[in-house]
Design an enzyme around this catalytic site. Structure first.
Site, short mmCIF file in Angstrom:
data_model
loop_
_atom_site.label_atom_id
_atom_site.label_comp_id
_atom_site.label_asym_id
_atom_site.label_seq_id
_atom_site.Cartn_x
_atom_site.Cartn_y
_atom_site.Cartn_z
N GLU A 160 70.49 19.98 -10.26
CA GLU A 160 69.90 18.79 -11.70
C GLU A 160 70.83 18.74 -12.41
OE1 GLU A 160 66.06 21.46 -12.70
OE2 GLU A 160 67.88 23.47 -13.12
N GLU A 214 65.47 27.12 -6.17
CA GLU A 214 64.65 28.16 -7.27
C GLU A 214 63.54 28.78 -6.37
OE1 GLU A 214 67.37 24.90 -9.48
OE2 GLU A 214 66.02 25.30 -7.24
#
Length: 695
Positions: free
Chosen positions: A105, A125
């Site tokens: 990210e 995740e």
């Protein structure tokens, strides 16, 4: 104390280095350091471009697990990434090793990305019951296709640098080497060619096809049954196409926080930490494993070949021994076939496979070939007589200090060890089939096993890419003993009135990939039948023994391999075996049982109560050291749904008092099977939680 983030300058380029060993995790100090260095670079008029890169073996491999469960501190990661993206000066992110989770990210917040061929990129995740919460679901679909973004985010699997380049995630594949230089070279190109700022948020997302989201939801409803995070991730990615970027970020954050407070996230975080703690044993503190480079494998069947292939692919030299040359040749071909499969899946090159088969693997029938082996693993037929013969031979040919391991699933390892002149060198290494695929390895410690032998078992597991769990000696050790008990409970449910198909349906709904009766058909009903016959002479007369499985076997119905078991496979699609109804009616009549309907929750409660009750008995006896060992065993060897955290975590979630109450209720039906574990009763009486046992 050195700072984890530093700023340097070369020419007109700011070089921001992240150095937070071992994997540059995004700790609070790293986030603060990144923000400070970024702001300094932006404010410095001499700086025209910025490079962010990682020192050591990785770029950023994700969050700092030491901060899990703690209140977040500013700067929050989403805000930091927004600040990187908003830089008025071009930001080049140079990634090597792994860019995972928050690390990827961060890279997505840059204007350009470069990486060497060995780099990996992923958003894992979902494996923790979450979705990317720092813009990953909004930025990734603006760089790659919606289909690619959905695949990466809902699977959590990383992709290669080549894949990332071909799909637009990175802008250049650089030579292997220092990322400082690779990032600097690209930044110079940006300045010389006057390449524009390219905030990811300003790129138009790929619209995908009309059915892409519905199709992905339907696929994951089957493959990730019961899991919430993948479905929420689809919602988040879909919003990247239907909402503004800022509204998409708000939606992502809302979904992230929903998952953060959910039971599934807590369960998967528990599993994550349990798997990291399972190998940390007081008895192995400061114990050095023995050196293992050459191993032997006795037996070239499915299990032995799987063990051999796993060892060869881990860089070990393997000698396989079979009963004769023909069997050895067959075993050789089986190992070759497993390696061929790895080549087809892209896990191994054809050249490496050929080198392994030529230089690191041999199959024969002469035990003398094991004279120099550091460790030998026996994987022959589950018979004490056969294993005794094998260990007598090994004892005579293996060098002093060689470890002798048995892959037995049930047999007493103390009896096997005492047949040798070196019981301190004997250990159980219980692999799960297929051994080259399944992650679990039960390291079974016998009464006289030396600590360094145990340590070697754990070291071998790590080298093979497996998760090792310490077990003591009893019939079935941890996993198979629990399996045996909950199978009896489920057979009792069938006698009470449920069908095997009711049971399978309920437990698939609970989260298992396959129901236990379908699994029995797949593995072969004759295997469990042989084990039951082994126990027949010592079976307690108080046991309500379910005979319908034996009756099927006596009729030659062993499951898929014979075309019939609990299910009939004659037409390809499994359907209920029509013979079973009459078999069950006759047994219920003989036992005086009046069948009644059992709902799905009743079946699930029996399954869990039996599993947890036996687990507490295993803990009390010291067969398993901690509840987390049982969770790791059942998650990695027996298909227990990961998003439920393991049976012990589940028990604490629903309440130990509820589990005990269920056991006492079922005991009215069968007082012998449902005897409450003393440890469970003590915990409930004293109002203690499982954390008191996980130390």
């Amino acid at each position: 104390m050195p700072q984890p983030v530093s700023l340097a300058q070369q020419d007109h380029v700011a070089l921001i280095a992240i150095d937070n060993p071992p994997v540059n995790a995004l700790s609070h100090a790293v986030r603060s350091g990144l923000q400070n260095c970024l702001r300094q670079a932006i404010e410095d008029d001499e700086i025209q471009a910025i490079v962010i890169y990682g020192e050591g073996r990785s770029f950023i491999a994700g969050a700092d697990i030491r901060e899990f469960g703690q209140p977040p501190k500013v700067p929050h990661l989403p805000d930091l990434i927004n600040e990187i993206e908003a830089s008025p000066k071009p930001v080049v992110v140079a990634c090597h090793g792994t860019a995972l989770g928050g690390g990827l990210e961060v890279a997505l917040g840059g204007h350009y990305r470069v990486a060497p061929p060995s780099a990996k990129f992923g958003l894992p995740e979902v494996s923790l019951g979450l979705l990317p919460g720092a813009g990953g679901t909004q930025r990734l679909p603006r760089l790659v296709s919606a289909q690619k973004a959905l695949g990466m985010i809902t699977s959590g699997k990383p992709i290669t640098a080549q894949d990332a380049f071909e799909n637009g995630l990175i802008d250049r594949i650089t030579p292997e080497g220092p990322m400082r230089e690779a990032g600097l070279a690209f930044a110079r190109d940006v300045l010389e060619q006057r390449m524009p700022l390219r905030p990811t948020r300003n790129l138009g997302p790929d619209p995908g096809t009309e059915s892409i989201f519905a199709d992905t939801r339907a696929k994951l409803h089957k493959s990730a049954r019961g899991q919430i995070a993948p479905q929420k991730a689809i919602d988040a990615v879909e919003a990247s196409l239907t909402k503004s970027f800022d509204d998409g970020l708000k939606n992502e954050r809302r979904l992230f926080l929903e998952l953060m407070g959910g039971d599934q996230r807590a369960a998967m975080i528990h599993a994550f930490f349990a798997e990291r703690k399972v190998g940390k044993l007081p008895e192995l503190a400061n114990v050095t494993p023995r050196c293992v480079a050459d191993i032997g494998v006795i037996g070239g069947g499915t299990m032995g070949a799987g063990i051999a292939a796993s060892a060869v692919m881990a860089g070990l030299n393997v000698t396989m021994i079979e009963r004769d040359k023909a069997a050895a040749a067959k075993g050789h071909d089986t190992v070759r076939g497993i390696l061929d499969g790895a080549v087809k899946r892209g896990k191994l090159s054809a050249e490496k496979r050929d080198a392994m088969m030529r230089d690191a693997f041999d199959a024969g029938s002469d035990y003398a070939a094991l004279a120099s082996a550091d460790l030998v693993i026996e994987a022959v037929f589950e018979s004490m007589d056969v294993k005794q013969d094998v260990f007598s031979r090994l004892d005579s040919v293996c060098k002093p200090g060689a470890i002798l391991a048995t892959n037995t699933s049930y047999l007493d390892i103390n009896d096997i060890a005492n047949l040798t002149s070196r019981p301190n060198d004997v250990i159980g290494l219980h692999f799960f089939s297929p051994a080259h695929v399944m992650r679990l390895l039960e390291v079974v410690v016998a009464d006289k096993t030396d600590p360094d032998v145990t340590a070697t078992g754990f070291a071998l597991a790590k080298r093979l890419g497996k998760i090792a769990v310490r077990a003591g000696v009893c019939d079935g050790f941890i996993g198979n003993r629990i399996l045996s008990h909950y199978r009896k409970a489920l057979e009792g449910a069938v006698l009470a009135g449920a069908s095997p198909y009711d049971v399978d349906r309920a437990l698939v709904g609970f989260g298992l990939a396959m129901g236990p009766f379908a699994v029995g058909d797949l593995s072969g009903l004759d295997i469990a039948w042989a084990n039951r016959k082994r126990h027949a002479a010592t079976r307690d007369p108080r046991e309500t023994y379910a005979q319908f499985a034996d009756t099927l076997c006596e009729a030659g119905h062993f499951g898929r391999k014979t075309g019939r078991g609990y299910y009939d496979y004659s037409d390809g699609t499994p359907v209920p075996n029509p013979d079973l109804t009459a078999i069950l009616e006759q047994e219920r009549l003989a036992k005086g049982i009046t069948a009644r309907a059992l709902d799905e929750q009743d079946i699930i409660d029996r399954y869990m109560a039996a599993m947890v009750n036996e687990a507490f008995k295993i803990l009390d006896e010291g067969i398993a050291l901690r509840p987390l060992d049982i969770d790791v065993t059942m998650l990695n060897g027996y298909g227990f749904p990961r998003w439920r955290g393991g049976p012990m975590h589940y028990a604490e979630t629903v309440g130990l008092d509820k589990i005990l109450s269920d056991i006492r209720s079922f005991a009215k039906e069968d007082s012998y099977l449902w005897q409450p574990a003393a440890l469970l009763e003590r915990l409930v009486t004293d109002k203690l939680c499982l954390a008191s046992l996980n130390g």
